[in-house]
Enzyme design. Structure first.
Site, PDB file in Angstrom:
ATOM      1  N   HIS B  48       5.869  -5.536  15.008  1.00 58.94           N
ATOM      2  CA  HIS B  48       4.651  -5.424  14.222  1.00 58.94           C
ATOM      3  C   HIS B  48       3.911  -6.756  14.138  1.00 58.94           C
ATOM      4  O   HIS B  48       2.693  -6.812  14.241  1.00 58.94           O
ATOM      5  CB  HIS B  48       5.024  -4.934  12.818  1.00 58.94           C
ATOM      6  CG  HIS B  48       3.859  -4.543  11.980  1.00 58.94           C
ATOM      7  ND1 HIS B  48       3.271  -3.302  12.077  1.00 58.94           N
ATOM      8  CD2 HIS B  48       3.172  -5.211  11.031  1.00 58.94           C
ATOM      9  CE1 HIS B  48       2.276  -3.232  11.225  1.00 58.94           C
ATOM     10  NE2 HIS B  48       2.185  -4.371  10.568  1.00 58.94           N
ATOM     11  N   LYS B  90     -12.306  -4.134  11.534  1.00 62.05           N
ATOM     12  CA  LYS B  90     -10.997  -3.942  12.140  1.00 62.05           C
ATOM     13  C   LYS B  90     -10.432  -2.581  11.746  1.00 62.05           C
ATOM     14  O   LYS B  90     -10.791  -2.038  10.706  1.00 62.05           O
ATOM     15  CB  LYS B  90     -10.042  -5.036  11.660  1.00 62.05           C
ATOM     16  CG  LYS B  90      -8.704  -5.040  12.383  1.00 62.05           C
ATOM     17  CD  LYS B  90      -7.806  -6.139  11.851  1.00 62.05           C
ATOM     18  CE  LYS B  90      -6.463  -6.106  12.571  1.00 62.05           C
ATOM     19  NZ  LYS B  90      -5.536  -7.068  11.988  1.00 62.05           N
ATOM     20  N   HIS B  94      -1.260   2.565   9.257  1.00 56.25           N
ATOM     21  CA  HIS B  94      -0.266   2.559   8.187  1.00 56.25           C
ATOM     22  C   HIS B  94       0.540   3.847   8.303  1.00 56.25           C
ATOM     23  O   HIS B  94       0.688   4.612   7.346  1.00 56.25           O
ATOM     24  CB  HIS B  94      -0.923   2.403   6.805  1.00 56.25           C
ATOM     25  CG  HIS B  94      -0.306   1.307   5.999  1.00 56.25           C
ATOM     26  ND1 HIS B  94      -0.145   1.336   4.655  1.00 56.25           N
ATOM     27  CD2 HIS B  94       0.234   0.137   6.397  1.00 56.25           C
ATOM     28  CE1 HIS B  94       0.441   0.223   4.237  1.00 56.25           C
ATOM     29  NE2 HIS B  94       0.685  -0.518   5.288  1.00 56.25           N
ATOM     30  N   ARG B 115      -8.741  -6.077   2.892  1.00 57.96           N
ATOM     31  CA  ARG B 115      -8.447  -7.508   2.725  1.00 57.96           C
ATOM     32  C   ARG B 115      -8.663  -8.269   4.030  1.00 57.96           C
ATOM     33  O   ARG B 115      -9.156  -9.387   4.031  1.00 57.96           O
ATOM     34  CB  ARG B 115      -7.019  -7.708   2.210  1.00 57.96           C
ATOM     35  CG  ARG B 115      -6.884  -7.445   0.714  1.00 57.96           C
ATOM     36  CD  ARG B 115      -5.584  -7.978   0.149  1.00 57.96           C
ATOM     37  NE  ARG B 115      -4.422  -7.333   0.722  1.00 57.96           N
ATOM     38  CZ  ARG B 115      -4.009  -6.099   0.436  1.00 57.96           C
ATOM     39  NH1 ARG B 115      -4.681  -5.364  -0.431  1.00 57.96           N
ATOM     40  NH2 ARG B 115      -2.936  -5.596   0.998  1.00 57.96           N
ATOM     41  N   ASP B 116      -8.290  -7.642   5.164  1.00 60.02           N
ATOM     42  CA  ASP B 116      -8.512  -8.312   6.446  1.00 60.02           C
ATOM     43  C   ASP B 116      -9.992  -8.650   6.637  1.00 60.02           C
ATOM     44  O   ASP B 116     -10.339  -9.632   7.278  1.00 60.02           O
ATOM     45  CB  ASP B 116      -8.057  -7.407   7.601  1.00 60.02           C
ATOM     46  CG  ASP B 116      -6.553  -7.487   7.816  1.00 60.02           C
ATOM     47  OD1 ASP B 116      -5.964  -8.533   7.481  1.00 60.02           O
ATOM     48  OD2 ASP B 116      -5.974  -6.515   8.327  1.00 60.02           O
ATOM     49  N   GLN B 239       4.948  -0.018  -0.179  1.00 53.62           N
ATOM     50  CA  GLN B 239       4.310  -0.753  -1.259  1.00 53.62           C
ATOM     51  C   GLN B 239       3.480   0.172  -2.141  1.00 53.62           C
ATOM     52  O   GLN B 239       3.150   1.275  -1.753  1.00 53.62           O
ATOM     53  CB  GLN B 239       3.380  -1.831  -0.691  1.00 53.62           C
ATOM     54  CG  GLN B 239       3.952  -2.624   0.447  1.00 53.62           C
ATOM     55  CD  GLN B 239       3.731  -1.959   1.798  1.00 53.62           C
ATOM     56  OE1 GLN B 239       3.751  -0.750   1.927  1.00 53.62           O
ATOM     57  NE2 GLN B 239       3.528  -2.774   2.811  1.00 53.62           N
ATOM     58  N   ASP B 267      -5.005 -13.122   3.985  1.00 51.56           N
ATOM     59  CA  ASP B 267      -4.394 -12.187   3.044  1.00 51.56           C
ATOM     60  C   ASP B 267      -2.909 -12.063   3.345  1.00 51.56           C
ATOM     61  O   ASP B 267      -2.461 -12.375   4.443  1.00 51.56           O
ATOM     62  CB  ASP B 267      -5.073 -10.817   3.117  1.00 51.56           C
ATOM     63  CG  ASP B 267      -4.637 -10.033   4.336  1.00 51.56           C
ATOM     64  OD1 ASP B 267      -4.827 -10.538   5.449  1.00 51.56           O
ATOM     65  OD2 ASP B 267      -4.099  -8.928   4.169  1.00 51.56           O
ATOM     66  N   SER B 312       4.287  -6.955  -1.524  1.00 50.44           N
ATOM     67  CA  SER B 312       3.455  -6.589  -2.674  1.00 50.44           C
ATOM     68  C   SER B 312       2.005  -6.742  -2.264  1.00 50.44           C
ATOM     69  O   SER B 312       1.649  -7.670  -1.536  1.00 50.44           O
ATOM     70  CB  SER B 312       3.759  -7.508  -3.861  1.00 50.44           C
ATOM     71  OG  SER B 312       5.055  -7.253  -4.340  1.00 50.44           O
ATOM     72  N   GLY B 530      -7.875  -5.636  16.581  1.00 51.69           N
ATOM     73  CA  GLY B 530      -7.054  -4.462  16.801  1.00 51.69           C
ATOM     74  C   GLY B 530      -5.662  -4.600  16.271  1.00 51.69           C
ATOM     75  O   GLY B 530      -5.290  -5.597  15.655  1.00 51.69           O
ATOM     76  N   SER B 533       0.679  -0.119  17.023  1.00 54.38           N
ATOM     77  CA  SER B 533       1.734   0.533  16.258  1.00 54.38           C
ATOM     78  C   SER B 533       2.649   1.262  17.230  1.00 54.38           C
ATOM     79  O   SER B 533       2.257   2.271  17.818  1.00 54.38           O
ATOM     80  CB  SER B 533       1.125   1.511  15.253  1.00 54.38           C
ATOM     81  OG  SER B 533       2.144   2.260  14.636  1.00 54.38           O
TER      82      SER B 533
END
Lengths: 220, 734
Positions: B48, B90, B94, B115-116, B239, B267, B312, B530, B533
């Site tokens: 990852h 982006k 998930h 956040r990214d 999370q 982040d 978190s 990008g 996954s």
């Protein structure tokens, strides 16, 4: 003639409200942070949509106890105009400036769609410019918009002309299809639909224009 | 275990590292790592975070272009949209968390991708989601759909960023491993874009946002392994999101960005404090010292490795200019966020962690990146599928076929989903899901400009032929943006595949990237950000290869935005592009004949480009009433969409040579359906002929039904019911 938009940390329609007010109601719009204890000298206070304090508890419950709300209540008691949109409506019921409560939608889901509305009273400071227009359409976007009050209160709201807007097709289970109400004195309004998002033909929504024009009339 | 205690190969293997990776660590440190250090290596070298199986192949993607300000390698991609403004965007997956805990998995996916984007200085203005679920009849599907959709809405609605588009597919191939790919688009000033290189020693390191808890520990490692029967016991690695904190974090960070306090900002996403601090130090060529006792903690007795690996949510790490500490802290305190100075950058090139008076980690930073594994995994070509001959397709009742297709899970209206998303907050949404356009259109606040945004992937094509399928993913996204009248600028990718250690899966990955790279080059549509996954498998069954693309285009004047709801009775319909009646790997074959077979439609990129630019010109000239690209279900389904959105019937002519099913439902690429006034038809056809294009009249807007050639008409009301009812019936039929 001027207006204040209250900004809670989780407000997210404050910018849209400021922009609709400045374009269609008054150039004098202040943003007031929730921790302030005094309002600037204004004629209108608007509580915007959003998730004031996250709304993990009852929507609007914590916001109703924030420092600025004492000043907002005083402003309302003196007869100043107060508008609560969506989360702002929830805050106004939690503050008891308006009767009733907003419960979770009957479908238990967040709902964002254009809601056809009937303008029930065009004699209020908030709706005068809808005169001659029986109906309009404004977007709703909420999880907790199911208006509830006991029958006695609902009868009184109807009897006193305090119902400003009703849904044509009830989307959320609200008692008697209520989408927006005023207080008895007619200077405080709460509504679930978002007129501040409905002032621009390019977005396909113009049902809120008359709302801000009404406010302009009331302030002049 | 003492902090000095060396760990063993067995411990390393339990964290997903292999023997050769362990040997590299020993060599670099000159000793065995302790528990904290091993934890750091294990997450940094997880698939990852390290892209160890994909890195060498990702290099093939074109990443530069006139509009590109910053390509892959930062938190998000940055492109120039003129007038001193940049668009930052982006897409990220998930998948694993969303399968285990759908609400929080999807919610935190949305939070992470936002956040990214704001990390780089942009205000998020739009969200999209590409979702793939298992077969509707699978016992878990309904609960997963319900949880994922509520999670996406619960987060985005609260933060106040409109969710404007996306796609949702259902296929048994995702039964044990759903895909949740979230995309965020933001707007920034080109003068204030923030990067993650922490240049300069002696600068203070500021931690802001939520407190650190034990949630999400080893999430990045989990996302780098296959699922098995024990998977659901991994729920504690998922999370929990808090959108209210995210909202405050956005406002506080954007406020800080108006000052000159920031050297670098990042982040804390996958691998939390570890990856954010190491990446900032590595890019800045510095070391970093952190005192873990200063980290705001939500739980007691947290160990160094727990703090370093916690995922978190809603946390950021900022390297400040010296002397700006108080100014920065005041902003975060005003937004009632945790804020703490936890260390400083150094000139040692090492990451040194202090905890309760002891040094608990001291490792050189450069080798974490330089020595990161980079595998050339063996791969094999996917066996090619035969083209489906027209004679191999049975005669069928095509009126019924159209109704079946428009009501099948992949085509039916997703209103049940998008009505749960606030699509209009920020008051700049011009076209969103349900808005009858091929891409979402969002105005750039305070201007007449708008962004067109689309996400696309047709996994059944990629499965049948990764190379052609890879081309098609890019081509369709480009086409969708063109169809709104925007100029396609750049893309982000989110590459979802199975286990790369299996050569046939690696073959899908390698060849689809080849196809995407070729299409991106041909269409001048560079990749600027990008995510990969891998290991999307359960008990050895891989998902269909799903390289999702999120594209962004720009239109200079939002008033030219085009949709497919403007067709009027009497309008002529013109089809742009060549039709051979390609039914291989088509929706028709799958839904009507129950066959997932055949080669997918080839993509002629020159045709694609010529056709697209021609349509784009017509839109800008204001010659068209409606435009729709042709994709799943071909001409008939595009016309049916147009009819439903425009509230007017359609009569399509039969083809004089092709069999009816191939003509109406073939999925040949590079095609558009245009609605034009009857008077303009001839001039547009002449224009097309002059430009050497294939263009032909195929019918007209008329009546109150969709009619395919001489088949029985399908009444619009019935079609609308079929189209609208599938999803609510499915979700509410508990």
């Amino acid at each position: 003639m001027s207006a204040a938009v209250i900004v809670f940390p989780g407000s997210n329609c404050d910018r849209d409200a400021v922009s609709a007010l400045s374009k269609h109601t008054t150039k004098q719009v202040h943003r007031v942070w929730h921790r302030e204890t005094d309002l600037p000298k204004v004629d209108l206070v608007l509580l915007p949509g959003g998730f004031s304090y996250g709304d993990y508890l009852r929507s609007g419950a914590i916001a109703a106890r924030s420092p600025i709300m004492k000043a907002v209540s005083k402003h309302a008691m003196r007869g100043g105009l107060v508008v609560g949109i969506c989360n702002g409506f929830q805050v106004l019921t939690e503050t008891h400036l308006l009767p009733g409560a907003l419960m979770r939608n009957v479908g238990l889901k967040f709902l964002c769609k254009t809601a056809p509305l009937r303008v029930e009273n065009t004699q209020t400071a908030f709706t005068r410019a809808y005169a001659g227009q029986e109906s309009t359409s404004i977007l709703i976007a909420h999880h907790d918009g199911n208006y509830f009050a006991d029958d006695e209160t609902l009868d009184r709201l109807e009897g006193e002309g305090q119902i400003a807007f009703r849904y044509v097709q009830n989307p959320n289970g609200s008692s008697r299809d209520i989408a927006g109400i005023t207080n008895k004195a007619g200077n405080v309004l709460g509504m679930m639909p978002h007129p501040e998002r409905a002032v621009d033909a390019l977005t396909g929504q113009t049902g809120g224009l008359a709302f801000f024009e009404s406010l302009a009339g009331a302030l002049s | 275990m003492s902090i000095k205690t060396p760990t063993t190969l067995e411990q390393a293997q339990a964290l997903g590292l292999n023997e050769s990776e362990w040997a590299v660590i020993l060599k670099r440190l000159g000793r065995a790592p302790n528990e904290t250090e091993l934890g750091i290596f294990s997450v940094m070298w997880s698939e990852h975070c390290s892209y160890k199986s994909s890195r060498r192949h990702l290099r093939k993607l074109p990443t530069s272009g006139d509009c590109v300000i910053c390509g892959p390698g930062e938190n998000a991609g940055v492109i120039d949209i003129g007038d001193g403004q940049a668009c930052i965007f982006k897409m990220e997956s998930h998948n694993h968390p969303s399968f285990i805990e759908p609400y929080q998995g999807a919610a935190t996916g949305v939070g992470g991708i936002m956040r990214d984007v704001f990390t780089m200085g942009a205000r998020p203005v739009a969200l999209l989601n590409a979702l793939r679920f298992g077969a509707p009849e699978h016992p878990k599907t309904r609960a997963l759909v319900s949880g994922v959709v509520a999670g996406i809405g619960g987060y985005g609605n609260c933060v106040g960023v409109p969710t404007v588009g996306g796609e949702t597919n259902f296929h048994a191939g995702y039964n044990g491993n759903i895909l949740v790919n979230a995309m965020c688009v933001g707007i920034a000033d080109t003068k204030s874009i923030f990067y993650s290189a922490a240049k300069g020693a002696g600068n203070p390191v500021l931690y802001v946002g939520a407190k650190t808890g034990r949630d999400g520990i080893h999430g990045a490692t989990m996302a780098s392994a296959e699922f098995d029967d024990e998977t659901e016991a991994k729920r504690p690695t998922v999370q929990v999101g808090d959108p209210f904190t995210e909202k405050r974090l956005i406002e506080a960070c954007l406020e800080l960005m108006q000052t000159d306090c920031i050297v670098a900002i990042q982040d804390m996403g996958a691998a939390g404090l570890t990856s954010s601090s190491i990446e900032m130090a590595d890019k800045g060529g510095v070391g970093i010292d952190l005192n873990l006792d200063k980290v705001p903690q939500r739980e007691t007795h947290m160990t160094p490795v727990e703090m370093m690996l916690s995922e978190s949510q809603e946390r950021m790490l900022i390297v400040l200019q010296p002397g700006k500490e108080a100014q920065a802290q005041e902003i975060f305190e005003r937004w009632e966020l945790d804020v703490a100075l936890i260390g400083k950058t150094t000139d040692t090139g090492h990451m040194v962690l202090h905890h309760k008076g002891q040094v608990v980690c001291d490792i050189p930073i450069a080798p974490l990146g330089d020595d990161a594994p980079n595998y050339d995994r063996p791969w094999v070509e996917t066996p090619s599928q035969p083209a489906i001959a027209h004679s191999d397709v049975a005669d069928a009742d095509l009126t019924k076929a159209l109704q079946t297709l428009m009501g099948c899970p992949d085509m039916a209206s997703k209103r049940w989903i998008w009505e749960q998303y606030d699509r209009h907050v920020m008051a700049d949404t011009i076209r969103a899901s349900g808005g009858a356009a091929d891409a979402a259109v969002v105005r750039v606040h305070g201007t007449q400009k708008a962004l067109a945004i689309a996400s696309d992937c047709t996994p059944r094509y990629v499965q049948a032929d990764p190379y052609e399928g890879g081309k098609q993913v890019v081509a369709e996204c480009w086409r969708n943006i063109i169809a709104t009248g925007a100029n396609p600028l750049a893309v982000t990718d989110c590459l979802n595949f199975g286990n790369p250690e299996r050569p046939e899966i690696m073959g899908q990955f390698v060849r689809s990237i080849d196809g995407m790279a070729e299409a991106c080059r041909a269409l001048n549509f560079p990749v600027v950000s990008g995510n990969v996954s891998l290991y999307n498998e359960t008990a050895g069954a891989a998902i269909p290869p799903t390289p999702t693309i999120g594209g962004v285009g720009l239109m200079g004047d939002v008033r030219t935005a085009m949709g497919f709801d403007g067709a009027r009775a009497g309008d002529s319909l013109i089809l742009i592009g060549k039709t051979d009646g390609w039914l291989g790997a088509s929706l028709y074959l799958r839904e009507i004949e129950g066959r997932e077979a055949g080669a997918p439609p080839p993509v002629d990129l020159e045709d694609e480009k010529r056709n697209g630019l021609f349509v784009s010109d017509l839109i800008l000239k204001g010659d068209l009433n409606a435009v729709h690209d042709l994709s799943d279900g071909g001409l008939a389904c595009a016309a049916a969409d147009m009819a439903l959105a425009s509230k007017c019937g359609v009569e399509l002519c039969a083809h004089n040579a092709l069999p009816a099913a191939a003509w109406f439902f073939g999925e040949d690429q590079g095609r558009y359906l245009l609605a034009v006034t009857a008077e303009q038809t001839d001039s547009i056809l002449a224009l097309a002929k002059g430009a050497g294009m294939t263009a032909m009249p195929v019918g007209r807007m008329q009546g109150t039904a969709v009619t395919l050639g001489d088949c029985a008409p399908l009444v619009l009301d019935l079609l609308a019911q079929t189209y609208e009812n599938w999803m609510p019936d499915f979700m509410e039929d508990a």
